[in-house]
Design a protein around this motif. Structure first.
Motif, PDB file in Angstrom:
ATOM      1  N   SER A 213       0.947  -1.263  -0.024  1.00 27.89           N
ATOM      2  CA  SER A 213      -0.057  -0.102   0.062  1.00 27.89           C
ATOM      3  C   SER A 213       1.022   1.291   0.013  1.00 27.89           C
ATOM      4  O   SER A 213       2.167   1.130   0.160  1.00 27.89           O
ATOM      5  N   SER A 214       0.395   2.336  -0.176  1.00 30.95           N
ATOM      6  CA  SER A 214       1.040   3.590  -0.092  1.00 30.95           C
ATOM      7  C   SER A 214       0.554   4.378   0.870  1.00 30.95           C
ATOM      8  O   SER A 214      -0.515   5.187   0.769  1.00 30.95           O
ATOM      9  N   PHE A 215       0.714   4.175   2.172  1.00 30.62           N
ATOM     10  CA  PHE A 215       0.660   4.863   3.339  1.00 30.62           C
ATOM     11  C   PHE A 215       1.320   6.135   3.382  1.00 30.62           C
ATOM     12  O   PHE A 215       2.444   6.230   2.844  1.00 30.62           O
ATOM     13  N   ARG A 216       0.596   7.174   4.198  1.00 28.94           N
ATOM     14  CA  ARG A 216       1.308   8.383   4.281  1.00 28.94           C
ATOM     15  C   ARG A 216       2.230   7.915   5.527  1.00 28.94           C
ATOM     16  O   ARG A 216       1.809   7.354   6.677  1.00 28.94           O
ATOM     17  N   PHE A 217       3.411   8.667   5.792  1.00 27.67           N
ATOM     18  CA  PHE A 217       4.275   8.565   6.720  1.00 27.67           C
ATOM     19  C   PHE A 217       3.509   9.317   8.085  1.00 27.67           C
ATOM     20  O   PHE A 217       2.941  10.471   7.732  1.00 27.67           O
ATOM     21  N   LYS A 218       3.902   8.971   9.351  1.00 26.68           N
ATOM     22  CA  LYS A 218       3.498   9.338  10.563  1.00 26.68           C
ATOM     23  C   LYS A 218       4.559   9.947  11.360  1.00 26.68           C
ATOM     24  O   LYS A 218       5.463   9.784  11.215  1.00 26.68           O
ATOM     25  N   GLU A 219       3.894  10.916  12.513  1.00 27.98           N
ATOM     26  CA  GLU A 219       4.711  11.574  13.256  1.00 27.98           C
ATOM     27  C   GLU A 219       5.264  10.597  14.432  1.00 27.98           C
ATOM     28  O   GLU A 219       4.793   9.454  14.447  1.00 27.98           O
ATOM     29  N   MET A 220       6.473  11.091  14.772  1.00 27.40           N
ATOM     30  CA  MET A 220       7.039  10.094  15.914  1.00 27.40           C
ATOM     31  C   MET A 220       6.089   9.258  16.903  1.00 27.40           C
ATOM     32  O   MET A 220       6.031   8.010  16.862  1.00 27.40           O
ATOM     33  N   ASN A 221       5.273  10.084  17.410  1.00 26.96           N
ATOM     34  CA  ASN A 221       4.529   9.256  18.308  1.00 26.96           C
ATOM     35  C   ASN A 221       2.900   9.125  18.224  1.00 26.96           C
ATOM     36  O   ASN A 221       2.131   8.444  18.946  1.00 26.96           O
ATOM     37  N   PHE A 222       2.842   9.101  16.810  1.00 25.45           N
ATOM     38  CA  PHE A 222       1.593   8.473  16.288  1.00 25.45           C
ATOM     39  C   PHE A 222       1.144   7.016  16.799  1.00 25.45           C
ATOM     40  O   PHE A 222       0.101   6.943  17.250  1.00 25.45           O
ATOM     41  N   PHE A 223       2.274   6.264  16.502  1.00 22.50           N
ATOM     42  CA  PHE A 223       1.789   5.162  16.982  1.00 22.50           C
ATOM     43  C   PHE A 223       1.583   4.659  18.418  1.00 22.50           C
ATOM     44  O   PHE A 223       0.680   3.765  18.894  1.00 22.50           O
ATOM     45  N   ARG A 224       2.316   5.288  19.122  1.00 22.13           N
ATOM     46  CA  ARG A 224       2.485   5.169  20.526  1.00 22.13           C
ATOM     47  C   ARG A 224       0.826   5.451  20.939  1.00 22.13           C
ATOM     48  O   ARG A 224       0.305   4.867  21.910  1.00 22.13           O
ATOM     49  N   GLU A 225       0.401   6.765  20.561  1.00 20.83           N
ATOM     50  CA  GLU A 225      -0.971   7.102  21.063  1.00 20.83           C
ATOM     51  C   GLU A 225      -1.878   6.042  20.693  1.00 20.83           C
ATOM     52  O   GLU A 225      -2.865   5.934  21.290  1.00 20.83           O
ATOM     53  N   HIS A 226      -1.828   5.369  19.431  1.00 15.78           N
ATOM     54  CA  HIS A 226      -2.818   4.238  19.313  1.00 15.78           C
ATOM     55  C   HIS A 226      -2.567   3.078  20.039  1.00 15.78           C
ATOM     56  O   HIS A 226      -3.571   2.551  20.449  1.00 15.78           O
ATOM     57  N   TYR A 227      -1.342   2.794  20.483  1.00 18.12           N
ATOM     58  CA  TYR A 227      -0.975   1.598  21.219  1.00 18.12           C
ATOM     59  C   TYR A 227      -1.659   1.891  22.644  1.00 18.12           C
ATOM     60  O   TYR A 227      -2.395   1.136  23.173  1.00 18.12           O
ATOM     61  N   LEU A 228      -1.749   3.230  23.135  1.00 15.30           N
ATOM     62  CA  LEU A 228      -1.977   3.740  24.143  1.00 15.30           C
ATOM     63  C   LEU A 228      -3.478   3.268  24.369  1.00 15.30           C
ATOM     64  O   LEU A 228      -4.157   3.003  25.280  1.00 15.30           O
ATOM     65  N   LYS A 229      -4.508   3.873  23.144  1.00 19.27           N
ATOM     66  CA  LYS A 229      -5.495   3.904  23.102  1.00 19.27           C
ATOM     67  C   LYS A 229      -6.242   2.267  23.495  1.00 19.27           C
ATOM     68  O   LYS A 229      -7.068   2.083  24.126  1.00 19.27           O
ATOM     69  N   GLU A 230      -5.465   1.504  22.745  1.00 22.57           N
ATOM     70  CA  GLU A 230      -6.007   0.143  22.729  1.00 22.57           C
ATOM     71  C   GLU A 230      -5.333  -0.609  24.132  1.00 22.57           C
ATOM     72  O   GLU A 230      -6.173  -1.349  24.482  1.00 22.57           O
ATOM     73  N   LEU A 231      -4.371  -0.072  24.709  1.00 17.97           N
ATOM     74  CA  LEU A 231      -4.317  -0.578  26.057  1.00 17.97           C
ATOM     75  C   LEU A 231      -5.248  -0.468  27.175  1.00 17.97           C
ATOM     76  O   LEU A 231      -5.440  -0.922  28.114  1.00 17.97           O
ATOM     77  N   ILE A 232      -5.665   1.014  26.931  1.00 19.82           N
ATOM     78  CA  ILE A 232      -6.880   1.318  27.820  1.00 19.82           C
ATOM     79  C   ILE A 232      -8.005   0.599  27.832  1.00 19.82           C
ATOM     80  O   ILE A 232      -8.746   0.137  28.468  1.00 19.82           O
ATOM     81  N   ASP A 233      -8.357   0.408  26.510  1.00 17.14           N
ATOM     82  CA  ASP A 233      -9.639  -0.569  26.039  1.00 17.14           C
ATOM     83  C   ASP A 233      -9.332  -1.908  26.348  1.00 17.14           C
ATOM     84  O   ASP A 233     -10.357  -2.739  26.878  1.00 17.14           O
ATOM     85  N   LYS A 234      -8.065  -2.427  26.463  1.00 19.93           N
ATOM     86  CA  LYS A 234      -7.868  -3.672  27.132  1.00 19.93           C
ATOM     87  C   LYS A 234      -7.721  -3.888  28.565  1.00 19.93           C
ATOM     88  O   LYS A 234      -7.570  -4.853  29.181  1.00 19.93           O
ATOM     89  N   GLY A 235      -7.649  -2.570  29.176  1.00 19.51           N
ATOM     90  CA  GLY A 235      -7.593  -2.594  30.660  1.00 19.51           C
ATOM     91  C   GLY A 235      -6.299  -2.670  31.369  1.00 19.51           C
ATOM     92  O   GLY A 235      -6.129  -2.997  32.436  1.00 19.51           O
ATOM     93  N   MET A 236      -5.252  -2.410  30.294  1.00 20.73           N
ATOM     94  CA  MET A 236      -3.929  -2.555  30.649  1.00 20.73           C
ATOM     95  C   MET A 236      -3.331  -0.916  31.069  1.00 20.73           C
ATOM     96  O   MET A 236      -2.350  -0.883  31.458  1.00 20.73           O
ATOM     97  N   ALA A 237      -4.117  -0.066  30.794  1.00 23.42           N
ATOM     98  CA  ALA A 237      -3.703   1.186  31.171  1.00 23.42           C
ATOM     99  C   ALA A 237      -5.205   1.876  31.643  1.00 23.42           C
ATOM    100  O   ALA A 237      -6.016   1.502  31.251  1.00 23.42           O
ATOM    101  N   GLU A 238      -4.932   3.271  32.594  1.00 19.33           N
ATOM    102  CA  GLU A 238      -5.918   4.126  33.023  1.00 19.33           C
ATOM    103  C   GLU A 238      -6.034   5.132  32.050  1.00 19.33           C
ATOM    104  O   GLU A 238      -7.109   5.619  31.574  1.00 19.33           O
ATOM    105  N   ASN A 239      -4.956   5.715  31.932  1.00 14.92           N
ATOM    106  CA  ASN A 239      -4.610   6.934  30.870  1.00 14.92           C
ATOM    107  C   ASN A 239      -3.150   6.801  30.478  1.00 14.92           C
ATOM    108  O   ASN A 239      -2.201   6.022  30.804  1.00 14.92           O
TER     109      ASN A 239
END
Ligand SMILES: [Zn+2]
Length: 483
Positions: A213-239
């Motif tokens: 695919s031809s995805f656009r490049f992301k900023e440095m902490n883009f992925f981290r923010e997404h991981y965090l959201k999933e971790l919250i959904d998973k109950g592994m993080a509060e915030n």
């Protein structure tokens, strides 16, 4: 000017194309080939991220339709290595490959400090070799087999082989042609089992998405923010400030199993707070290896296309609109219908049948989706490690081995943690996790032999077993290996 140059096969690496050219050209050495293709001999045979591509293209006859962009994106590992990098960095690497200084590429990736070992050996699949010979008359190196972290051929679910010759050559300008490099010395990258195959399928599917695919490049902490959201959904993080790191680390390790993480060079010690899983979920400035991102993505059950197509978001702001109940019901029904039609298939299979529904549910109704998806099969390792039980088992094995060493009538061998670990085939366990097995640890501390003690045991053995017939003391000492 080169009047002929082999057109690439689908998924062939640039390296492999040049290796085929080398044979066709009849050149006797690699310098002549470099001179033909690049007009210079100061080029190294880059396997993953080769440079000087513009020189090469300019040198080909105008009838040749290959472009720099096509070569970089389709026939090198550029897309794999830059997928998780910010735009400026990826562009810089692109320029280095096109017409810059190739020796700067690896440093530019910014991965020098993440402890991942670098393996640029060339790999192939035996069944692909067979079918390529049948279809094209020759074997060649496939790009997806060279991707770090890939242990199997996706097409054949078969083990990959390491081309032994590629680990031996000293000349950094030599291009190996697969057809002439296969040997009986070649060994497999790793033995496969059902669990590894399941993980690899997911891993390679995600790599395919990145490469095709031809995805656009992301900023440095883009992925981290997404991981965090999933971790919250998973109950592994509060915030964003509060992540339950110990839960995360243990669950992550249980999900993959230590052996698999070791194969990918991504194993970590849960007691070491500088481990990469913790680091990747924190705000960071360094780049992580694509393997590490891909492991996070699979673990968090993130749809990679959905991820790359989404925009930057910050967890603090709730960006999700509430969906209406009718929408929810209709999506749930679609999913349940598919599950009923294919009761024996796994989530990956059903997801492929109706991706839109899966993505919708995964985004807005995640908890329901996970409760209503086929249960993930576990194969032994995913169980939580019962250290107490393991301590007992290992203690018994260790006891057996140590007793055997002390009771042996053969030439004595020194009892060390390393030697015992190797004998029971679990050296890493004793090296890294001894603290988790207090009984084994205590027993070992009592039994390991100081050098002096060992020398005395050896001298005693020599006296008893080697006929010295009244020979002098120094011969005994020499036989015992003591100076
Ligand atoms: Zn294959």
């Amino acid at each position: 000017m080169v009047t002929f140059f082999p057109m690439p096969y689908q998924d062939e690496t640039l390296y492999s194309m040049i290796a085929r050219y080398h044979i066709w050209s009849g050149n006797l050495n690699s310098k002549a080939t470099l001179k033909d293709l690049f007009n210079t001999t100061s080029v190294t045979a880059g396997r993953e991220l080769p440079a000087n591509i513009k020189l090469l293209i300019n040198n080909l006859s105008c009838k040749c339709t290959l472009t720099v962009d096509e070569i970089i994106k389709k026939h090198t590992l550029y897309k794999y290595y830059t997928a998780f990098l910010p735009n400026e960095r990826a562009t810089y690497i692109y320029d280095l490959m096109s017409e810059g200084n190739g020796s700067l590429i690896f440093t530019a990736l910014g991965m020098c400090n993440n402890n991942m070992k670098i393996d640029s050996s060339l790999k192939y699949c035996n069944q692909c070799v067979e079918s390529d010979r049948n279809n094209f008359g020759e074997a060649f190196f496939h790009i997806e087999h060279q991707v770090p972290g890939v242990l199997m051929c996706q097409k054949h679910s078969a083990e990959l082989y390491i081309c032994n010759k590629s680990t031996q050559i000293k000349n950094r300008q030599e291009y190996l042609n697969l057809e002439f490099s296969i040997s009986e010395k070649d060994t497999i990258v790793a033995p496969l089992n059902r669990k590894i195959i399941e993980h690899q399928k997911e891993f390679i599917r995600n790599i395919d998405s990145i490469i095709n695919s031809s995805f656009r490049f992301k900023e440095m902490n883009f992925f981290r923010e997404h991981y965090l959201k999933e971790l919250i959904d998973k109950g592994m993080a509060e915030n964003r400030m509060k992540i339950y790191q110990q839960d995360l680390l243990r669950d992550f390790k249980n999900y993959y199993g230590e052996d698999y993480l070791m194969l990918l060079g991504c194993d970590f010690d849960v007691d070491n707070k500088y481990n990469w899983v913790t680091a990747i979920t924190r705000k960071h400035r360094k780049s992580f290896h694509p393997i590490q991102h891909l492991l996070m993505i699979e673990y968090l059950n993130i749809d990679i296309e959905d991820l790359f197509n989404s925009d930057y978001m910050e967890v603090r702001k709730k960006t999700y609109k509430n969906k209406t109940d009718e929408e929810k019901t209709s999506q749930r029904e679609k999913w349940l219908k598919l599950r009923n039609e294919y009761p024996n298939e796994n989530t990956t299979f059903i997801r492929e049948l109706d991706k839109a529904t899966y993505i919708w549910l995964n985004k807005y109704d995640k908890k329901w989706l996970s409760e209503n998806s086929p249960v993930k099969k576990t194969y032994g390792h995913s169980k939580k490690i019962d250290w107490e039980k393991r301590d007992e088992e290992i203690l018994q094995e260790v006891k057996d081995v140590i007793e055997a060493i002390y009771n042996s009538s053969e030439k004595p061998e020194r009892v060390t943690v390393g030697a015992v670990g190797r004998k029971i085939g679990k050296a890493y366990l004793l090296q890294k996790y001894l603290d988790k097995m207090p009984k084994t640890k205590e027993y070992l501390q009592e039994k390991v032999e100081a050098v002096k003690v060992f020398q005395n045991r050896r001298i005693k053995w020599v006296r008893e077993n080697v006929t010295t017939n009244g020979e002098s003391e120094w011969i005994v000492m020499r036989e015992a290996g003591v100076r």
